[in-house]
Design an enzyme around this catalytic site. Structure first.
Site, PDB file in Angstrom:
ATOM      1  N   ASP A  10       0.878  -1.171   0.000  1.00  0.00           N
ATOM      2  CA  ASP A  10       0.000   0.000   0.000  1.00  0.00           C
ATOM      3  C   ASP A  10       0.918   1.225   0.000  1.00  0.00           C
ATOM      4  O   ASP A  10       2.132   1.083  -0.210  1.00  0.00           O
ATOM      5  CB  ASP A  10      -0.989  -0.018   1.182  1.00  0.00           C
ATOM      6  CG  ASP A  10      -0.312   0.183   2.524  1.00  0.00           C
ATOM      7  OD1 ASP A  10       0.945   0.205   2.581  1.00  0.00           O
ATOM      8  OD2 ASP A  10      -1.024   0.315   3.532  1.00  0.00           O
ATOM      9  N   HIS A  11       0.357   2.409   0.265  1.00  0.00           N
ATOM     10  CA  HIS A  11       1.194   3.611   0.225  1.00  0.00           C
ATOM     11  C   HIS A  11       2.352   3.561   1.219  1.00  0.00           C
ATOM     12  O   HIS A  11       3.445   4.031   0.924  1.00  0.00           O
ATOM     13  CB  HIS A  11       0.332   4.857   0.478  1.00  0.00           C
ATOM     14  CG  HIS A  11      -0.463   4.780   1.746  1.00  0.00           C
ATOM     15  ND1 HIS A  11      -1.621   4.033   1.847  1.00  0.00           N
ATOM     16  CD2 HIS A  11      -0.256   5.315   2.969  1.00  0.00           C
ATOM     17  CE1 HIS A  11      -2.093   4.146   3.079  1.00  0.00           C
ATOM     18  NE2 HIS A  11      -1.287   4.908   3.768  1.00  0.00           N
ATOM     19  N   CYS A  68       3.239  -3.309   4.071  1.00  0.00           N
ATOM     20  CA  CYS A  68       2.466  -2.124   4.465  1.00  0.00           C
ATOM     21  C   CYS A  68       3.159  -1.559   5.709  1.00  0.00           C
ATOM     22  O   CYS A  68       4.259  -2.013   6.046  1.00  0.00           O
ATOM     23  CB  CYS A  68       1.000  -2.475   4.727  1.00  0.00           C
ATOM     24  SG  CYS A  68       0.705  -3.584   6.122  1.00  0.00           S
ATOM     25  N   GLY A  69       2.566  -0.593   6.366  1.00  0.00           N
ATOM     26  CA  GLY A  69       3.248   0.069   7.476  1.00  0.00           C
ATOM     27  C   GLY A  69       3.679  -0.877   8.586  1.00  0.00           C
ATOM     28  O   GLY A  69       4.849  -0.940   8.958  1.00  0.00           O
ATOM     29  N   THR A  70       2.728  -1.613   9.128  1.00  0.00           N
ATOM     30  CA  THR A  70       3.031  -2.541  10.223  1.00  0.00           C
ATOM     31  C   THR A  70       3.155  -3.990   9.760  1.00  0.00           C
ATOM     32  O   THR A  70       3.590  -4.849  10.535  1.00  0.00           O
ATOM     33  CB  THR A  70       1.895  -2.526  11.262  1.00  0.00           C
ATOM     34  OG1 THR A  70       0.680  -2.923  10.589  1.00  0.00           O
ATOM     35  CG2 THR A  70       1.715  -1.165  11.890  1.00  0.00           C
ATOM     36  N   GLY A  71       2.675  -4.281   8.573  1.00  0.00           N
ATOM     37  CA  GLY A  71       2.589  -5.666   8.105  1.00  0.00           C
ATOM     38  C   GLY A  71       1.308  -6.345   8.551  1.00  0.00           C
ATOM     39  O   GLY A  71       0.920  -7.378   7.998  1.00  0.00           O
ATOM     40  N   GLY A  73      -2.049  -5.453   8.583  1.00  0.00           N
ATOM     41  CA  GLY A  73      -3.213  -5.460   7.691  1.00  0.00           C
ATOM     42  C   GLY A  73      -3.026  -6.445   6.540  1.00  0.00           C
ATOM     43  O   GLY A  73      -3.932  -7.226   6.213  1.00  0.00           O
ATOM     44  N   HIS A 101      10.120 -23.722   9.849  1.00  0.00           N
ATOM     45  CA  HIS A 101       9.107 -24.336  10.716  1.00  0.00           C
ATOM     46  C   HIS A 101       7.683 -24.163  10.203  1.00  0.00           C
ATOM     47  O   HIS A 101       6.836 -25.006  10.466  1.00  0.00           O
ATOM     48  CB  HIS A 101       9.195 -23.755  12.134  1.00  0.00           C
ATOM     49  CG  HIS A 101      10.415 -24.178  12.880  1.00  0.00           C
ATOM     50  ND1 HIS A 101      10.593 -23.934  14.228  1.00  0.00           N
ATOM     51  CD2 HIS A 101      11.538 -24.823  12.476  1.00  0.00           C
ATOM     52  CE1 HIS A 101      11.771 -24.416  14.612  1.00  0.00           C
ATOM     53  NE2 HIS A 101      12.363 -24.949  13.566  1.00  0.00           N
ATOM     54  N   ARG A 112       7.366   0.433   7.933  1.00  0.00           N
ATOM     55  CA  ARG A 112       7.648   1.582   8.804  1.00  0.00           C
ATOM     56  C   ARG A 112       8.597   1.234   9.943  1.00  0.00           C
ATOM     57  O   ARG A 112       9.004   2.109  10.704  1.00  0.00           O
ATOM     58  CB  ARG A 112       6.348   2.158   9.361  1.00  0.00           C
ATOM     59  CG  ARG A 112       5.570   2.917   8.295  1.00  0.00           C
ATOM     60  CD  ARG A 112       4.350   3.612   8.851  1.00  0.00           C
ATOM     61  NE  ARG A 112       3.733   4.445   7.820  1.00  0.00           N
ATOM     62  CZ  ARG A 112       2.430   4.630   7.679  1.00  0.00           C
ATOM     63  NH1 ARG A 112       1.578   4.038   8.498  1.00  0.00           N
ATOM     64  NH2 ARG A 112       1.958   5.398   6.724  1.00  0.00           N
ATOM     65  N   ARG A 135       8.563 -33.017  11.664  1.00  0.00           N
ATOM     66  CA  ARG A 135       7.482 -32.733  12.620  1.00  0.00           C
ATOM     67  C   ARG A 135       6.707 -31.469  12.237  1.00  0.00           C
ATOM     68  O   ARG A 135       5.529 -31.319  12.585  1.00  0.00           O
ATOM     69  CB  ARG A 135       8.042 -32.622  14.038  1.00  0.00           C
ATOM     70  CG  ARG A 135       8.925 -31.412  14.278  1.00  0.00           C
ATOM     71  CD  ARG A 135       9.620 -31.501  15.638  1.00  0.00           C
ATOM     72  NE  ARG A 135      10.277 -30.269  16.023  1.00  0.00           N
ATOM     73  CZ  ARG A 135      11.470 -29.874  15.562  1.00  0.00           C
ATOM     74  NH1 ARG A 135      12.128 -30.612  14.676  1.00  0.00           N
ATOM     75  NH2 ARG A 135      12.018 -28.748  15.987  1.00  0.00           N
ATOM     76  N   HIS A 136       7.361 -30.571  11.535  1.00  0.00           N
ATOM     77  CA  HIS A 136       6.692 -29.330  11.133  1.00  0.00           C
ATOM     78  C   HIS A 136       5.670 -29.562  10.027  1.00  0.00           C
ATOM     79  O   HIS A 136       4.698 -28.823   9.912  1.00  0.00           O
ATOM     80  CB  HIS A 136       7.721 -28.291  10.707  1.00  0.00           C
ATOM     81  CG  HIS A 136       8.746 -28.016  11.753  1.00  0.00           C
ATOM     82  ND1 HIS A 136       8.428 -27.473  12.970  1.00  0.00           N
ATOM     83  CD2 HIS A 136      10.078 -28.282  11.789  1.00  0.00           C
ATOM     84  CE1 HIS A 136       9.521 -27.381  13.712  1.00  0.00           C
ATOM     85  NE2 HIS A 136      10.530 -27.866  13.021  1.00  0.00           N
TER      86      HIS A 136
HETATM   87  C1  RB5 Z   1      -1.463   2.845   6.504  1.00  0.00           C
HETATM   88  O1  RB5 Z   1      -1.355   4.074   7.122  1.00  0.00           O
HETATM   89  C2  RB5 Z   1      -1.271   1.712   7.508  1.00  0.00           C
HETATM   90  O2  RB5 Z   1      -2.335   1.661   8.393  1.00  0.00           O
HETATM   91  C3  RB5 Z   1      -1.114   0.400   6.766  1.00  0.00           C
HETATM   92  O3  RB5 Z   1      -0.006   0.481   5.934  1.00  0.00           O
HETATM   93  C4  RB5 Z   1      -0.849  -0.833   7.613  1.00  0.00           C
HETATM   94  O4  RB5 Z   1       0.092  -0.600   8.587  1.00  0.00           O
HETATM   95  C5  RB5 Z   1      -2.060  -1.512   8.111  1.00  0.00           C
HETATM   96  O5  RB5 Z   1      -1.972  -2.589   8.700  1.00  0.00           O
END
Ligand code: RB5
Length: 145
Positions: A10-11, A68-71, A73, A101, A112, A135-136
């Site tokens: 995403d952005h 994405c920012g946090t991964g 979503g 594993h 981010r 096992r995995h």
């Molecule tokens: C976008 O601002 C942010 O929310 C998205 O990239 C992501 O981190 C969502 O999980």
């Protein structure tokens, strides 16, 4: 024939995604960039997670990469698809374990919270590490039952 790997962002992940696509090409893979093609601060991660997850889920390709920012979503969306095992990865060690594993077939990077070099190091480890099976294998099979 080179392996095709679907890639999306995403952005928040756009800049890293561009680097990942370049790196995959440099390594001899055939990245399929589902977008975005330009930076759009109003875009939504599910729109790019879906085509990548769909391709892996249906066996069009073996592996995908999302950022994405946090991964988080991207991970939520991708893991709703059957046979997709999306791993949010923040270090090469986690990348290695996600392959050895968990047989992760979608790599999700929290852009981010990573430098570009950290993202590339994680990508290298993830691409090059094989599933250990044993096992995995039993545990991974239980995910889909
Ligand atoms: C976008 O601002 C942010 O929310 C998205 O990239 C992501 O981190 C969502 O999980």
């Amino acid at each position: 024939m080179s392996e095709r790997i679907y890639v999306g962002a995403d952005h928040a992940g756009f800049a890293l995604k561009e680097k990942l696509v370049d790196e995959l090409k440099r390594l001899g893979y055939e990245p399929v960039d589902v977008g975005p093609k330009t930076l759009d601060p109003a875009d939504d991660f599910p729109d790019y997670a879906r085509p990548v997850a769909e391709a892996v889920s249906t066996g069009v390709v073996r592996r995908g990469v999302l950022t994405c920012g946090t991964g988080l979503g991207m991970g939520y969306v991708a893991n709703r698809y059957p046979h997709v095992r999306a791993a949010v990865v923040w270090s090469p060690e986690i990348a290695e374990l996600s392959r050895k594993h968990n047989d992760a077939n979608v790599l999700v990077l929290p852009s981010r919270f990573l430098s570009e070099q950290e993202g590339l190091d994680i990508l290298h480890t993830w691409l090059d590490t094989r599933f250990e099976g044993g096992r995995h294998q039993r545990r991974v099979e239980k995910i889909d039952t």
